[in-house]
Write a protein that holds these residues in place. Structure first.
Motif, PDB file in Angstrom:
ATOM      1  N   GLU A  61       0.742  -1.070  -0.019  1.00 47.77           N
ATOM      2  CA  GLU A  61      -0.057  -0.232   0.035  1.00 47.77           C
ATOM      3  C   GLU A  61       0.959   1.295  -0.008  1.00 47.77           C
ATOM      4  O   GLU A  61       2.189   1.281   0.422  1.00 47.77           O
ATOM      5  CB  GLU A  61      -0.784  -0.016   1.048  1.00 47.77           C
ATOM      6  CG  GLU A  61      -1.987  -1.034   1.144  1.00 47.77           C
ATOM      7  CD  GLU A  61      -2.632  -1.124   2.559  1.00 47.77           C
ATOM      8  OE1 GLU A  61      -2.551  -0.206   3.393  1.00 47.77           O
ATOM      9  OE2 GLU A  61      -3.690  -1.892   2.647  1.00 47.77           O
ATOM     10  N   LEU A  62       0.300   2.568  -0.791  1.00 48.61           N
ATOM     11  CA  LEU A  62       1.020   3.547  -0.734  1.00 48.61           C
ATOM     12  C   LEU A  62       0.022   4.710  -0.497  1.00 48.61           C
ATOM     13  O   LEU A  62      -0.933   4.539  -1.043  1.00 48.61           O
ATOM     14  CB  LEU A  62       1.904   3.754  -2.008  1.00 48.61           C
ATOM     15  CG  LEU A  62       2.504   4.928  -2.126  1.00 48.61           C
ATOM     16  CD1 LEU A  62       3.777   5.003  -1.273  1.00 48.61           C
ATOM     17  CD2 LEU A  62       3.380   5.070  -3.419  1.00 48.61           C
ATOM     18  N   THR A  63       0.263   5.644   0.535  1.00 50.19           N
ATOM     19  CA  THR A  63      -0.581   6.655   0.607  1.00 50.19           C
ATOM     20  C   THR A  63      -0.098   8.057   0.299  1.00 50.19           C
ATOM     21  O   THR A  63       1.177   8.139   0.481  1.00 50.19           O
ATOM     22  CB  THR A  63      -0.968   6.679   2.336  1.00 50.19           C
ATOM     23  OG1 THR A  63      -1.374   5.566   2.803  1.00 50.19           O
ATOM     24  CG2 THR A  63      -1.799   7.720   2.650  1.00 50.19           C
ATOM     25  N   VAL A  71      -5.474   9.450   0.639  1.00 49.90           N
ATOM     26  CA  VAL A  71      -5.819   8.344  -0.104  1.00 49.90           C
ATOM     27  C   VAL A  71      -4.735   7.272  -0.136  1.00 49.90           C
ATOM     28  O   VAL A  71      -3.671   7.600  -0.373  1.00 49.90           O
ATOM     29  CB  VAL A  71      -6.383   8.494  -1.413  1.00 49.90           C
ATOM     30  CG1 VAL A  71      -5.254   9.074  -2.434  1.00 49.90           C
ATOM     31  CG2 VAL A  71      -7.043   7.364  -2.033  1.00 49.90           C
ATOM     32  N   THR A  72      -4.982   6.008   0.533  1.00 53.17           N
ATOM     33  CA  THR A  72      -4.136   4.834   0.277  1.00 53.17           C
ATOM     34  C   THR A  72      -4.578   3.957  -0.800  1.00 53.17           C
ATOM     35  O   THR A  72      -5.794   3.387  -0.846  1.00 53.17           O
ATOM     36  CB  THR A  72      -4.235   3.984   1.646  1.00 53.17           C
ATOM     37  OG1 THR A  72      -4.022   4.970   2.827  1.00 53.17           O
ATOM     38  CG2 THR A  72      -3.551   3.061   1.700  1.00 53.17           C
ATOM     39  N   LEU A  73      -3.543   4.086  -1.613  1.00 54.02           N
ATOM     40  CA  LEU A  73      -3.786   3.022  -2.847  1.00 54.02           C
ATOM     41  C   LEU A  73      -3.221   1.320  -2.450  1.00 54.02           C
ATOM     42  O   LEU A  73      -2.187   1.181  -1.720  1.00 54.02           O
ATOM     43  CB  LEU A  73      -2.930   3.586  -3.974  1.00 54.02           C
ATOM     44  CG  LEU A  73      -3.609   4.934  -4.524  1.00 54.02           C
ATOM     45  CD1 LEU A  73      -2.310   5.398  -5.563  1.00 54.02           C
ATOM     46  CD2 LEU A  73      -4.925   5.017  -4.611  1.00 54.02           C
ATOM     47  N   LYS A  74      -4.094   0.536  -3.186  1.00 58.59           N
ATOM     48  CA  LYS A  74      -3.429  -0.973  -3.041  1.00 58.59           C
ATOM     49  C   LYS A  74      -3.388  -1.421  -4.371  1.00 58.59           C
ATOM     50  O   LYS A  74      -3.436  -0.915  -5.277  1.00 58.59           O
ATOM     51  CB  LYS A  74      -4.928  -1.733  -2.242  1.00 58.59           C
ATOM     52  CG  LYS A  74      -5.014  -1.120  -1.091  1.00 58.59           C
ATOM     53  CD  LYS A  74      -6.339  -1.638  -0.230  1.00 58.59           C
ATOM     54  CE  LYS A  74      -6.582  -1.262   1.263  1.00 58.59           C
ATOM     55  NZ  LYS A  74      -7.656  -1.182   1.652  1.00 58.59           N
ATOM     56  N   PRO A  75      -2.875  -2.763  -4.156  1.00 54.21           N
ATOM     57  CA  PRO A  75      -2.706  -3.269  -5.772  1.00 54.21           C
ATOM     58  C   PRO A  75      -3.445  -3.262  -6.822  1.00 54.21           C
ATOM     59  O   PRO A  75      -4.852  -3.404  -6.528  1.00 54.21           O
ATOM     60  CB  PRO A  75      -2.266  -4.763  -5.328  1.00 54.21           C
ATOM     61  CG  PRO A  75      -1.750  -4.845  -3.804  1.00 54.21           C
ATOM     62  CD  PRO A  75      -2.953  -3.629  -3.281  1.00 54.21           C
ATOM     63  N   GLY A  76      -3.242  -2.709  -7.845  1.00 56.21           N
ATOM     64  CA  GLY A  76      -4.040  -2.582  -8.718  1.00 56.21           C
ATOM     65  C   GLY A  76      -4.640  -1.127  -9.089  1.00 56.21           C
ATOM     66  O   GLY A  76      -5.556  -0.882 -10.068  1.00 56.21           O
ATOM     67  N   GLU A  77      -4.507  -0.403  -8.099  1.00 57.67           N
ATOM     68  CA  GLU A  77      -5.094   0.992  -7.977  1.00 57.67           C
ATOM     69  C   GLU A  77      -4.219   2.113  -8.669  1.00 57.67           C
ATOM     70  O   GLU A  77      -2.958   1.790  -8.381  1.00 57.67           O
ATOM     71  CB  GLU A  77      -5.487   1.193  -6.525  1.00 57.67           C
ATOM     72  CG  GLU A  77      -6.821   0.523  -6.214  1.00 57.67           C
ATOM     73  CD  GLU A  77      -7.386   0.963  -4.946  1.00 57.67           C
ATOM     74  OE1 GLU A  77      -8.499   0.730  -4.720  1.00 57.67           O
ATOM     75  OE2 GLU A  77      -6.527   1.230  -3.875  1.00 57.67           O
TER      76      GLU A  77
END
Length: 110
Positions: A61-63, A71-77
């Motif tokens: 995850e990367l915020t 916003v925190t992004l997860k795999p595929g986002e």
């Protein structure tokens, strides 16, 4: 006219970026791709750049923080950041792998 180049995995050496992050970059005249591996608790302090940035999260995850939002992004986002928009990013307790597309090229990454 340019020449097509294929990069083998052996040619894509990770080099240090910010503390806790390693990356490689491949660039052409007008666009580039970067790959980042980030450890837990890695921070990219608030900054902006001329280049447009599109980031795809591959693992972890990367915020991102921008315009008063988080916003925190997860795999595929994916996040698309226009030129000169101030933003920051960080990992939490998990490592993260991500790719970025850039235009124009950020020569400091090459």
């Amino acid at each position: 006219m340019g020449e097509i180049k294929v990069y083998s995995e052996d040619e894509l050496h990770l080099k240090p970026s910010v503390k806790g992050a390693k990356m490689w970059a491949v660039g052409l005249e007008k666009a580039m791709l970067t790959y980042f591996e980030m450890e837990p608790n890695t921070e990219f302090p608030e900054h902006s750049h001329e280049a447009e940035q599109i980031t795809l999260i591959l693992d972890g995850e990367l915020t991102f923080i921008y315009e008063g939002k988080e916003v925190t992004l997860k795999p595929g986002e994916v996040i698309a950041i226009p030129s000169n928009v101030i933003h920051a990013a960080f990992t939490d307790s998990k490592p993260c792998k991500a790719v970025d597309a850039w235009s124009p090229v950020r020569k400091e990454f090459l």
